[in-house]
Motif scaffolding. Structure first.
Motif, PDB file in Angstrom:
ATOM      1  N   ASN A  38      29.959  38.593 -21.240  1.00  0.00           N
ATOM      2  CA  ASN A  38      31.120  37.868 -20.741  1.00  0.00           C
ATOM      3  C   ASN A  38      32.234  37.803 -21.786  1.00  0.00           C
ATOM      4  O   ASN A  38      32.230  36.944 -22.666  1.00  0.00           O
ATOM      5  CB  ASN A  38      30.703  36.459 -20.315  1.00  0.00           C
ATOM      6  CG  ASN A  38      31.869  35.646 -19.816  1.00  0.00           C
ATOM      7  OD1 ASN A  38      32.871  36.187 -19.352  1.00  0.00           O
ATOM      8  ND2 ASN A  38      31.755  34.345 -19.917  1.00  0.00           N
ATOM      9  N   GLN A  41      34.553  34.413 -22.171  1.00  0.00           N
ATOM     10  CA  GLN A  41      34.066  33.144 -22.689  1.00  0.00           C
ATOM     11  C   GLN A  41      35.061  32.497 -23.662  1.00  0.00           C
ATOM     12  O   GLN A  41      35.242  31.275 -23.655  1.00  0.00           O
ATOM     13  CB  GLN A  41      32.707  33.342 -23.374  1.00  0.00           C
ATOM     14  CG  GLN A  41      31.987  32.057 -23.732  1.00  0.00           C
ATOM     15  CD  GLN A  41      31.323  31.406 -22.536  1.00  0.00           C
ATOM     16  OE1 GLN A  41      31.518  31.821 -21.397  1.00  0.00           O
ATOM     17  NE2 GLN A  41      30.535  30.376 -22.779  1.00  0.00           N
ATOM     18  N   PHE A  44      37.753  30.777 -21.751  1.00  0.00           N
ATOM     19  CA  PHE A  44      37.298  29.508 -21.186  1.00  0.00           C
ATOM     20  C   PHE A  44      37.366  28.401 -22.242  1.00  0.00           C
ATOM     21  O   PHE A  44      37.741  27.269 -21.942  1.00  0.00           O
ATOM     22  CB  PHE A  44      35.867  29.637 -20.660  1.00  0.00           C
ATOM     23  CG  PHE A  44      35.722  30.617 -19.528  1.00  0.00           C
ATOM     24  CD1 PHE A  44      36.728  30.785 -18.598  1.00  0.00           C
ATOM     25  CD2 PHE A  44      34.574  31.377 -19.385  1.00  0.00           C
ATOM     26  CE1 PHE A  44      36.608  31.680 -17.541  1.00  0.00           C
ATOM     27  CE2 PHE A  44      34.428  32.269 -18.337  1.00  0.00           C
ATOM     28  CZ  PHE A  44      35.450  32.434 -17.417  1.00  0.00           C
ATOM     29  N   LEU A  74      36.034  23.350 -15.998  1.00  0.00           N
ATOM     30  CA  LEU A  74      35.494  24.671 -16.348  1.00  0.00           C
ATOM     31  C   LEU A  74      34.269  25.013 -15.506  1.00  0.00           C
ATOM     32  O   LEU A  74      34.064  26.181 -15.155  1.00  0.00           O
ATOM     33  CB  LEU A  74      35.156  24.717 -17.840  1.00  0.00           C
ATOM     34  CG  LEU A  74      36.269  25.183 -18.790  1.00  0.00           C
ATOM     35  CD1 LEU A  74      36.680  26.623 -18.491  1.00  0.00           C
ATOM     36  CD2 LEU A  74      37.481  24.282 -18.712  1.00  0.00           C
ATOM     37  N   GLY A  78      34.097  28.242 -13.195  1.00  0.00           N
ATOM     38  CA  GLY A  78      32.992  29.184 -13.286  1.00  0.00           C
ATOM     39  C   GLY A  78      32.382  29.480 -11.932  1.00  0.00           C
ATOM     40  O   GLY A  78      32.080  30.630 -11.606  1.00  0.00           O
ATOM     41  N   THR A 101      35.292  40.941 -16.605  1.00  0.00           N
ATOM     42  CA  THR A 101      35.427  39.784 -17.498  1.00  0.00           C
ATOM     43  C   THR A 101      36.606  39.958 -18.460  1.00  0.00           C
ATOM     44  O   THR A 101      37.270  38.975 -18.806  1.00  0.00           O
ATOM     45  CB  THR A 101      34.130  39.543 -18.287  1.00  0.00           C
ATOM     46  OG1 THR A 101      33.782  40.720 -19.045  1.00  0.00           O
ATOM     47  CG2 THR A 101      32.990  39.198 -17.355  1.00  0.00           C
ATOM     48  N   THR A 199      30.378  28.350 -18.603  1.00  0.00           N
ATOM     49  CA  THR A 199      31.814  28.103 -18.778  1.00  0.00           C
ATOM     50  C   THR A 199      32.070  26.653 -19.177  1.00  0.00           C
ATOM     51  O   THR A 199      32.978  26.370 -19.959  1.00  0.00           O
ATOM     52  CB  THR A 199      32.583  28.433 -17.490  1.00  0.00           C
ATOM     53  OG1 THR A 199      32.032  27.686 -16.401  1.00  0.00           O
ATOM     54  CG2 THR A 199      32.520  29.910 -17.165  1.00  0.00           C
TER      55      THR A 199
END
Length: 291
Positions: A38, A41, A44, A74, A78, A101, A199
């Motif tokens: 991911n 990330q 986020f 978050l 997600g 992503t 997330t």
């Protein structure tokens, strides 16, 4: 060697390493269950930073009070991303997941860039500015609080995975997706929950770091690089390994910064990374990638 400088850098490294570890726990959860790398990330985490900065600055409240807002925002994000974009790539080649992503990362960064400008943002917390003195050593209060949060959250996640029905279903899905489906586990629902939790952990890390770290639209890029190093160093899919890996990277950066100049301190981090993988290719805690 100045021993006081050494001990001070060790303390600073451990405290910062806690944030790296928390960030890495979210990454390793997503990878361990969904086998997804991911790249979003870090973005986020950046959103968590801006949520906390915006609420704290506008309402004059403690940034730590905003953490539940970051968690909810978050987590919901997600779930939405998993349902609308990522679920469709679960059976696709890995490079498709990488591209998706990365696309999410670029969209989020540019969205914040357009709405908030590229100017760095920071919070001034007069009540937390003075450090805690332990002899001749100093402990930064916001970093100390972030470290304590990391320990509590890691312990909670460990309990969640070991003792709850949801946790057992997550672990079963991580071990074998087909087997989990056979015994009646809704693997699709587990994907939703896993990505939402991952997330949310990034959002918490962002809320915890903004009192002592500048928020910018691109701040997540540097953290996602360190996050992957942390995850691989500790062992893929291992929560404790992610925390330990984060502490090691924090120590390497802090001690390297105390005795090395410029970009040389970054070399120490990757030297440590290479040495560990030479001795333990599966990471410190021997995490293995299951297919």
């Amino acid at each position: 060697m100045d021993m006081n400088l050494l001990f001070q850098s060790i303390i600073d490294g451990i405290l910062m390493g806690g944030i790296y570890g928390l960030f890495g726990v979210g990454l390793t959860m997503i990878f361990g269950v969904m086998k997804m790398i991911n790249f979003a990330q870090g973005s986020f985490m950046m959103l968590g930073m801006y949520i906390t900065y915006g609420l704290s600055n506008a309402m004059g409240i403690s940034p730590y009070i905003t953490i539940p807002v970051s968690i909810i925002a978050l987590f919901v994000l997600g779930l939405l991303l998993q349902g609308t974009l990522l679920q469709k790539t679960m059976d696709a080649p890995e490079h498709n997941q990488l591209l998706v992503t990365m696309g999410i990362m670029m969209v989020l960064e540019n969205l914040i860039l357009l709405t908030c400008s590229p100017d760095p943002r920071s919070l001034s917390l007069p009540s937390l500015q003075s450090p805690i003195e332990v002899g001749s050593l100093l402990i930064n209060k916001p970093r100390g609080i972030a470290f304590l949060f990391t320990l509590v959250l890691t312990a909670f996640l460990f309990w969640l995975l070991k003792k709850t029905t949801l946790g057992k279903a997550i672990r079963a899905t991580a071990n074998t997706r087909s087997g989990a489906a056979i015994v009646g586990i809704n693997v699709k629902w587990i994907n939703y929950m896993t990505f939402g939790l991952g997330t949310a952990l990034a959002g918490i890390a962002g809320s915890l770091i903004v009192p002592f770290f500048y928020a910018t639209p691109t701040v997540g890029a540097s953290f996602v690089t360190r996050g992957f190093v942390v995850v691989v160093l500790g062992g893929l899919g291992n929560f404790v390994g992610a925390l330990v890996g984060g502490l090691l990277i924090g120590l390497a950066e802090s001690v390297g910064g105390a005795y090395m100049s410029g970009s040389w301190k970054e070399i120490l981090t990757f030297v440590l990374f290479v040495l560990v993988l030479m001795l333990r290719p599966n990471g410190i805690f021997g995490g293995k990638v299951k297919k």
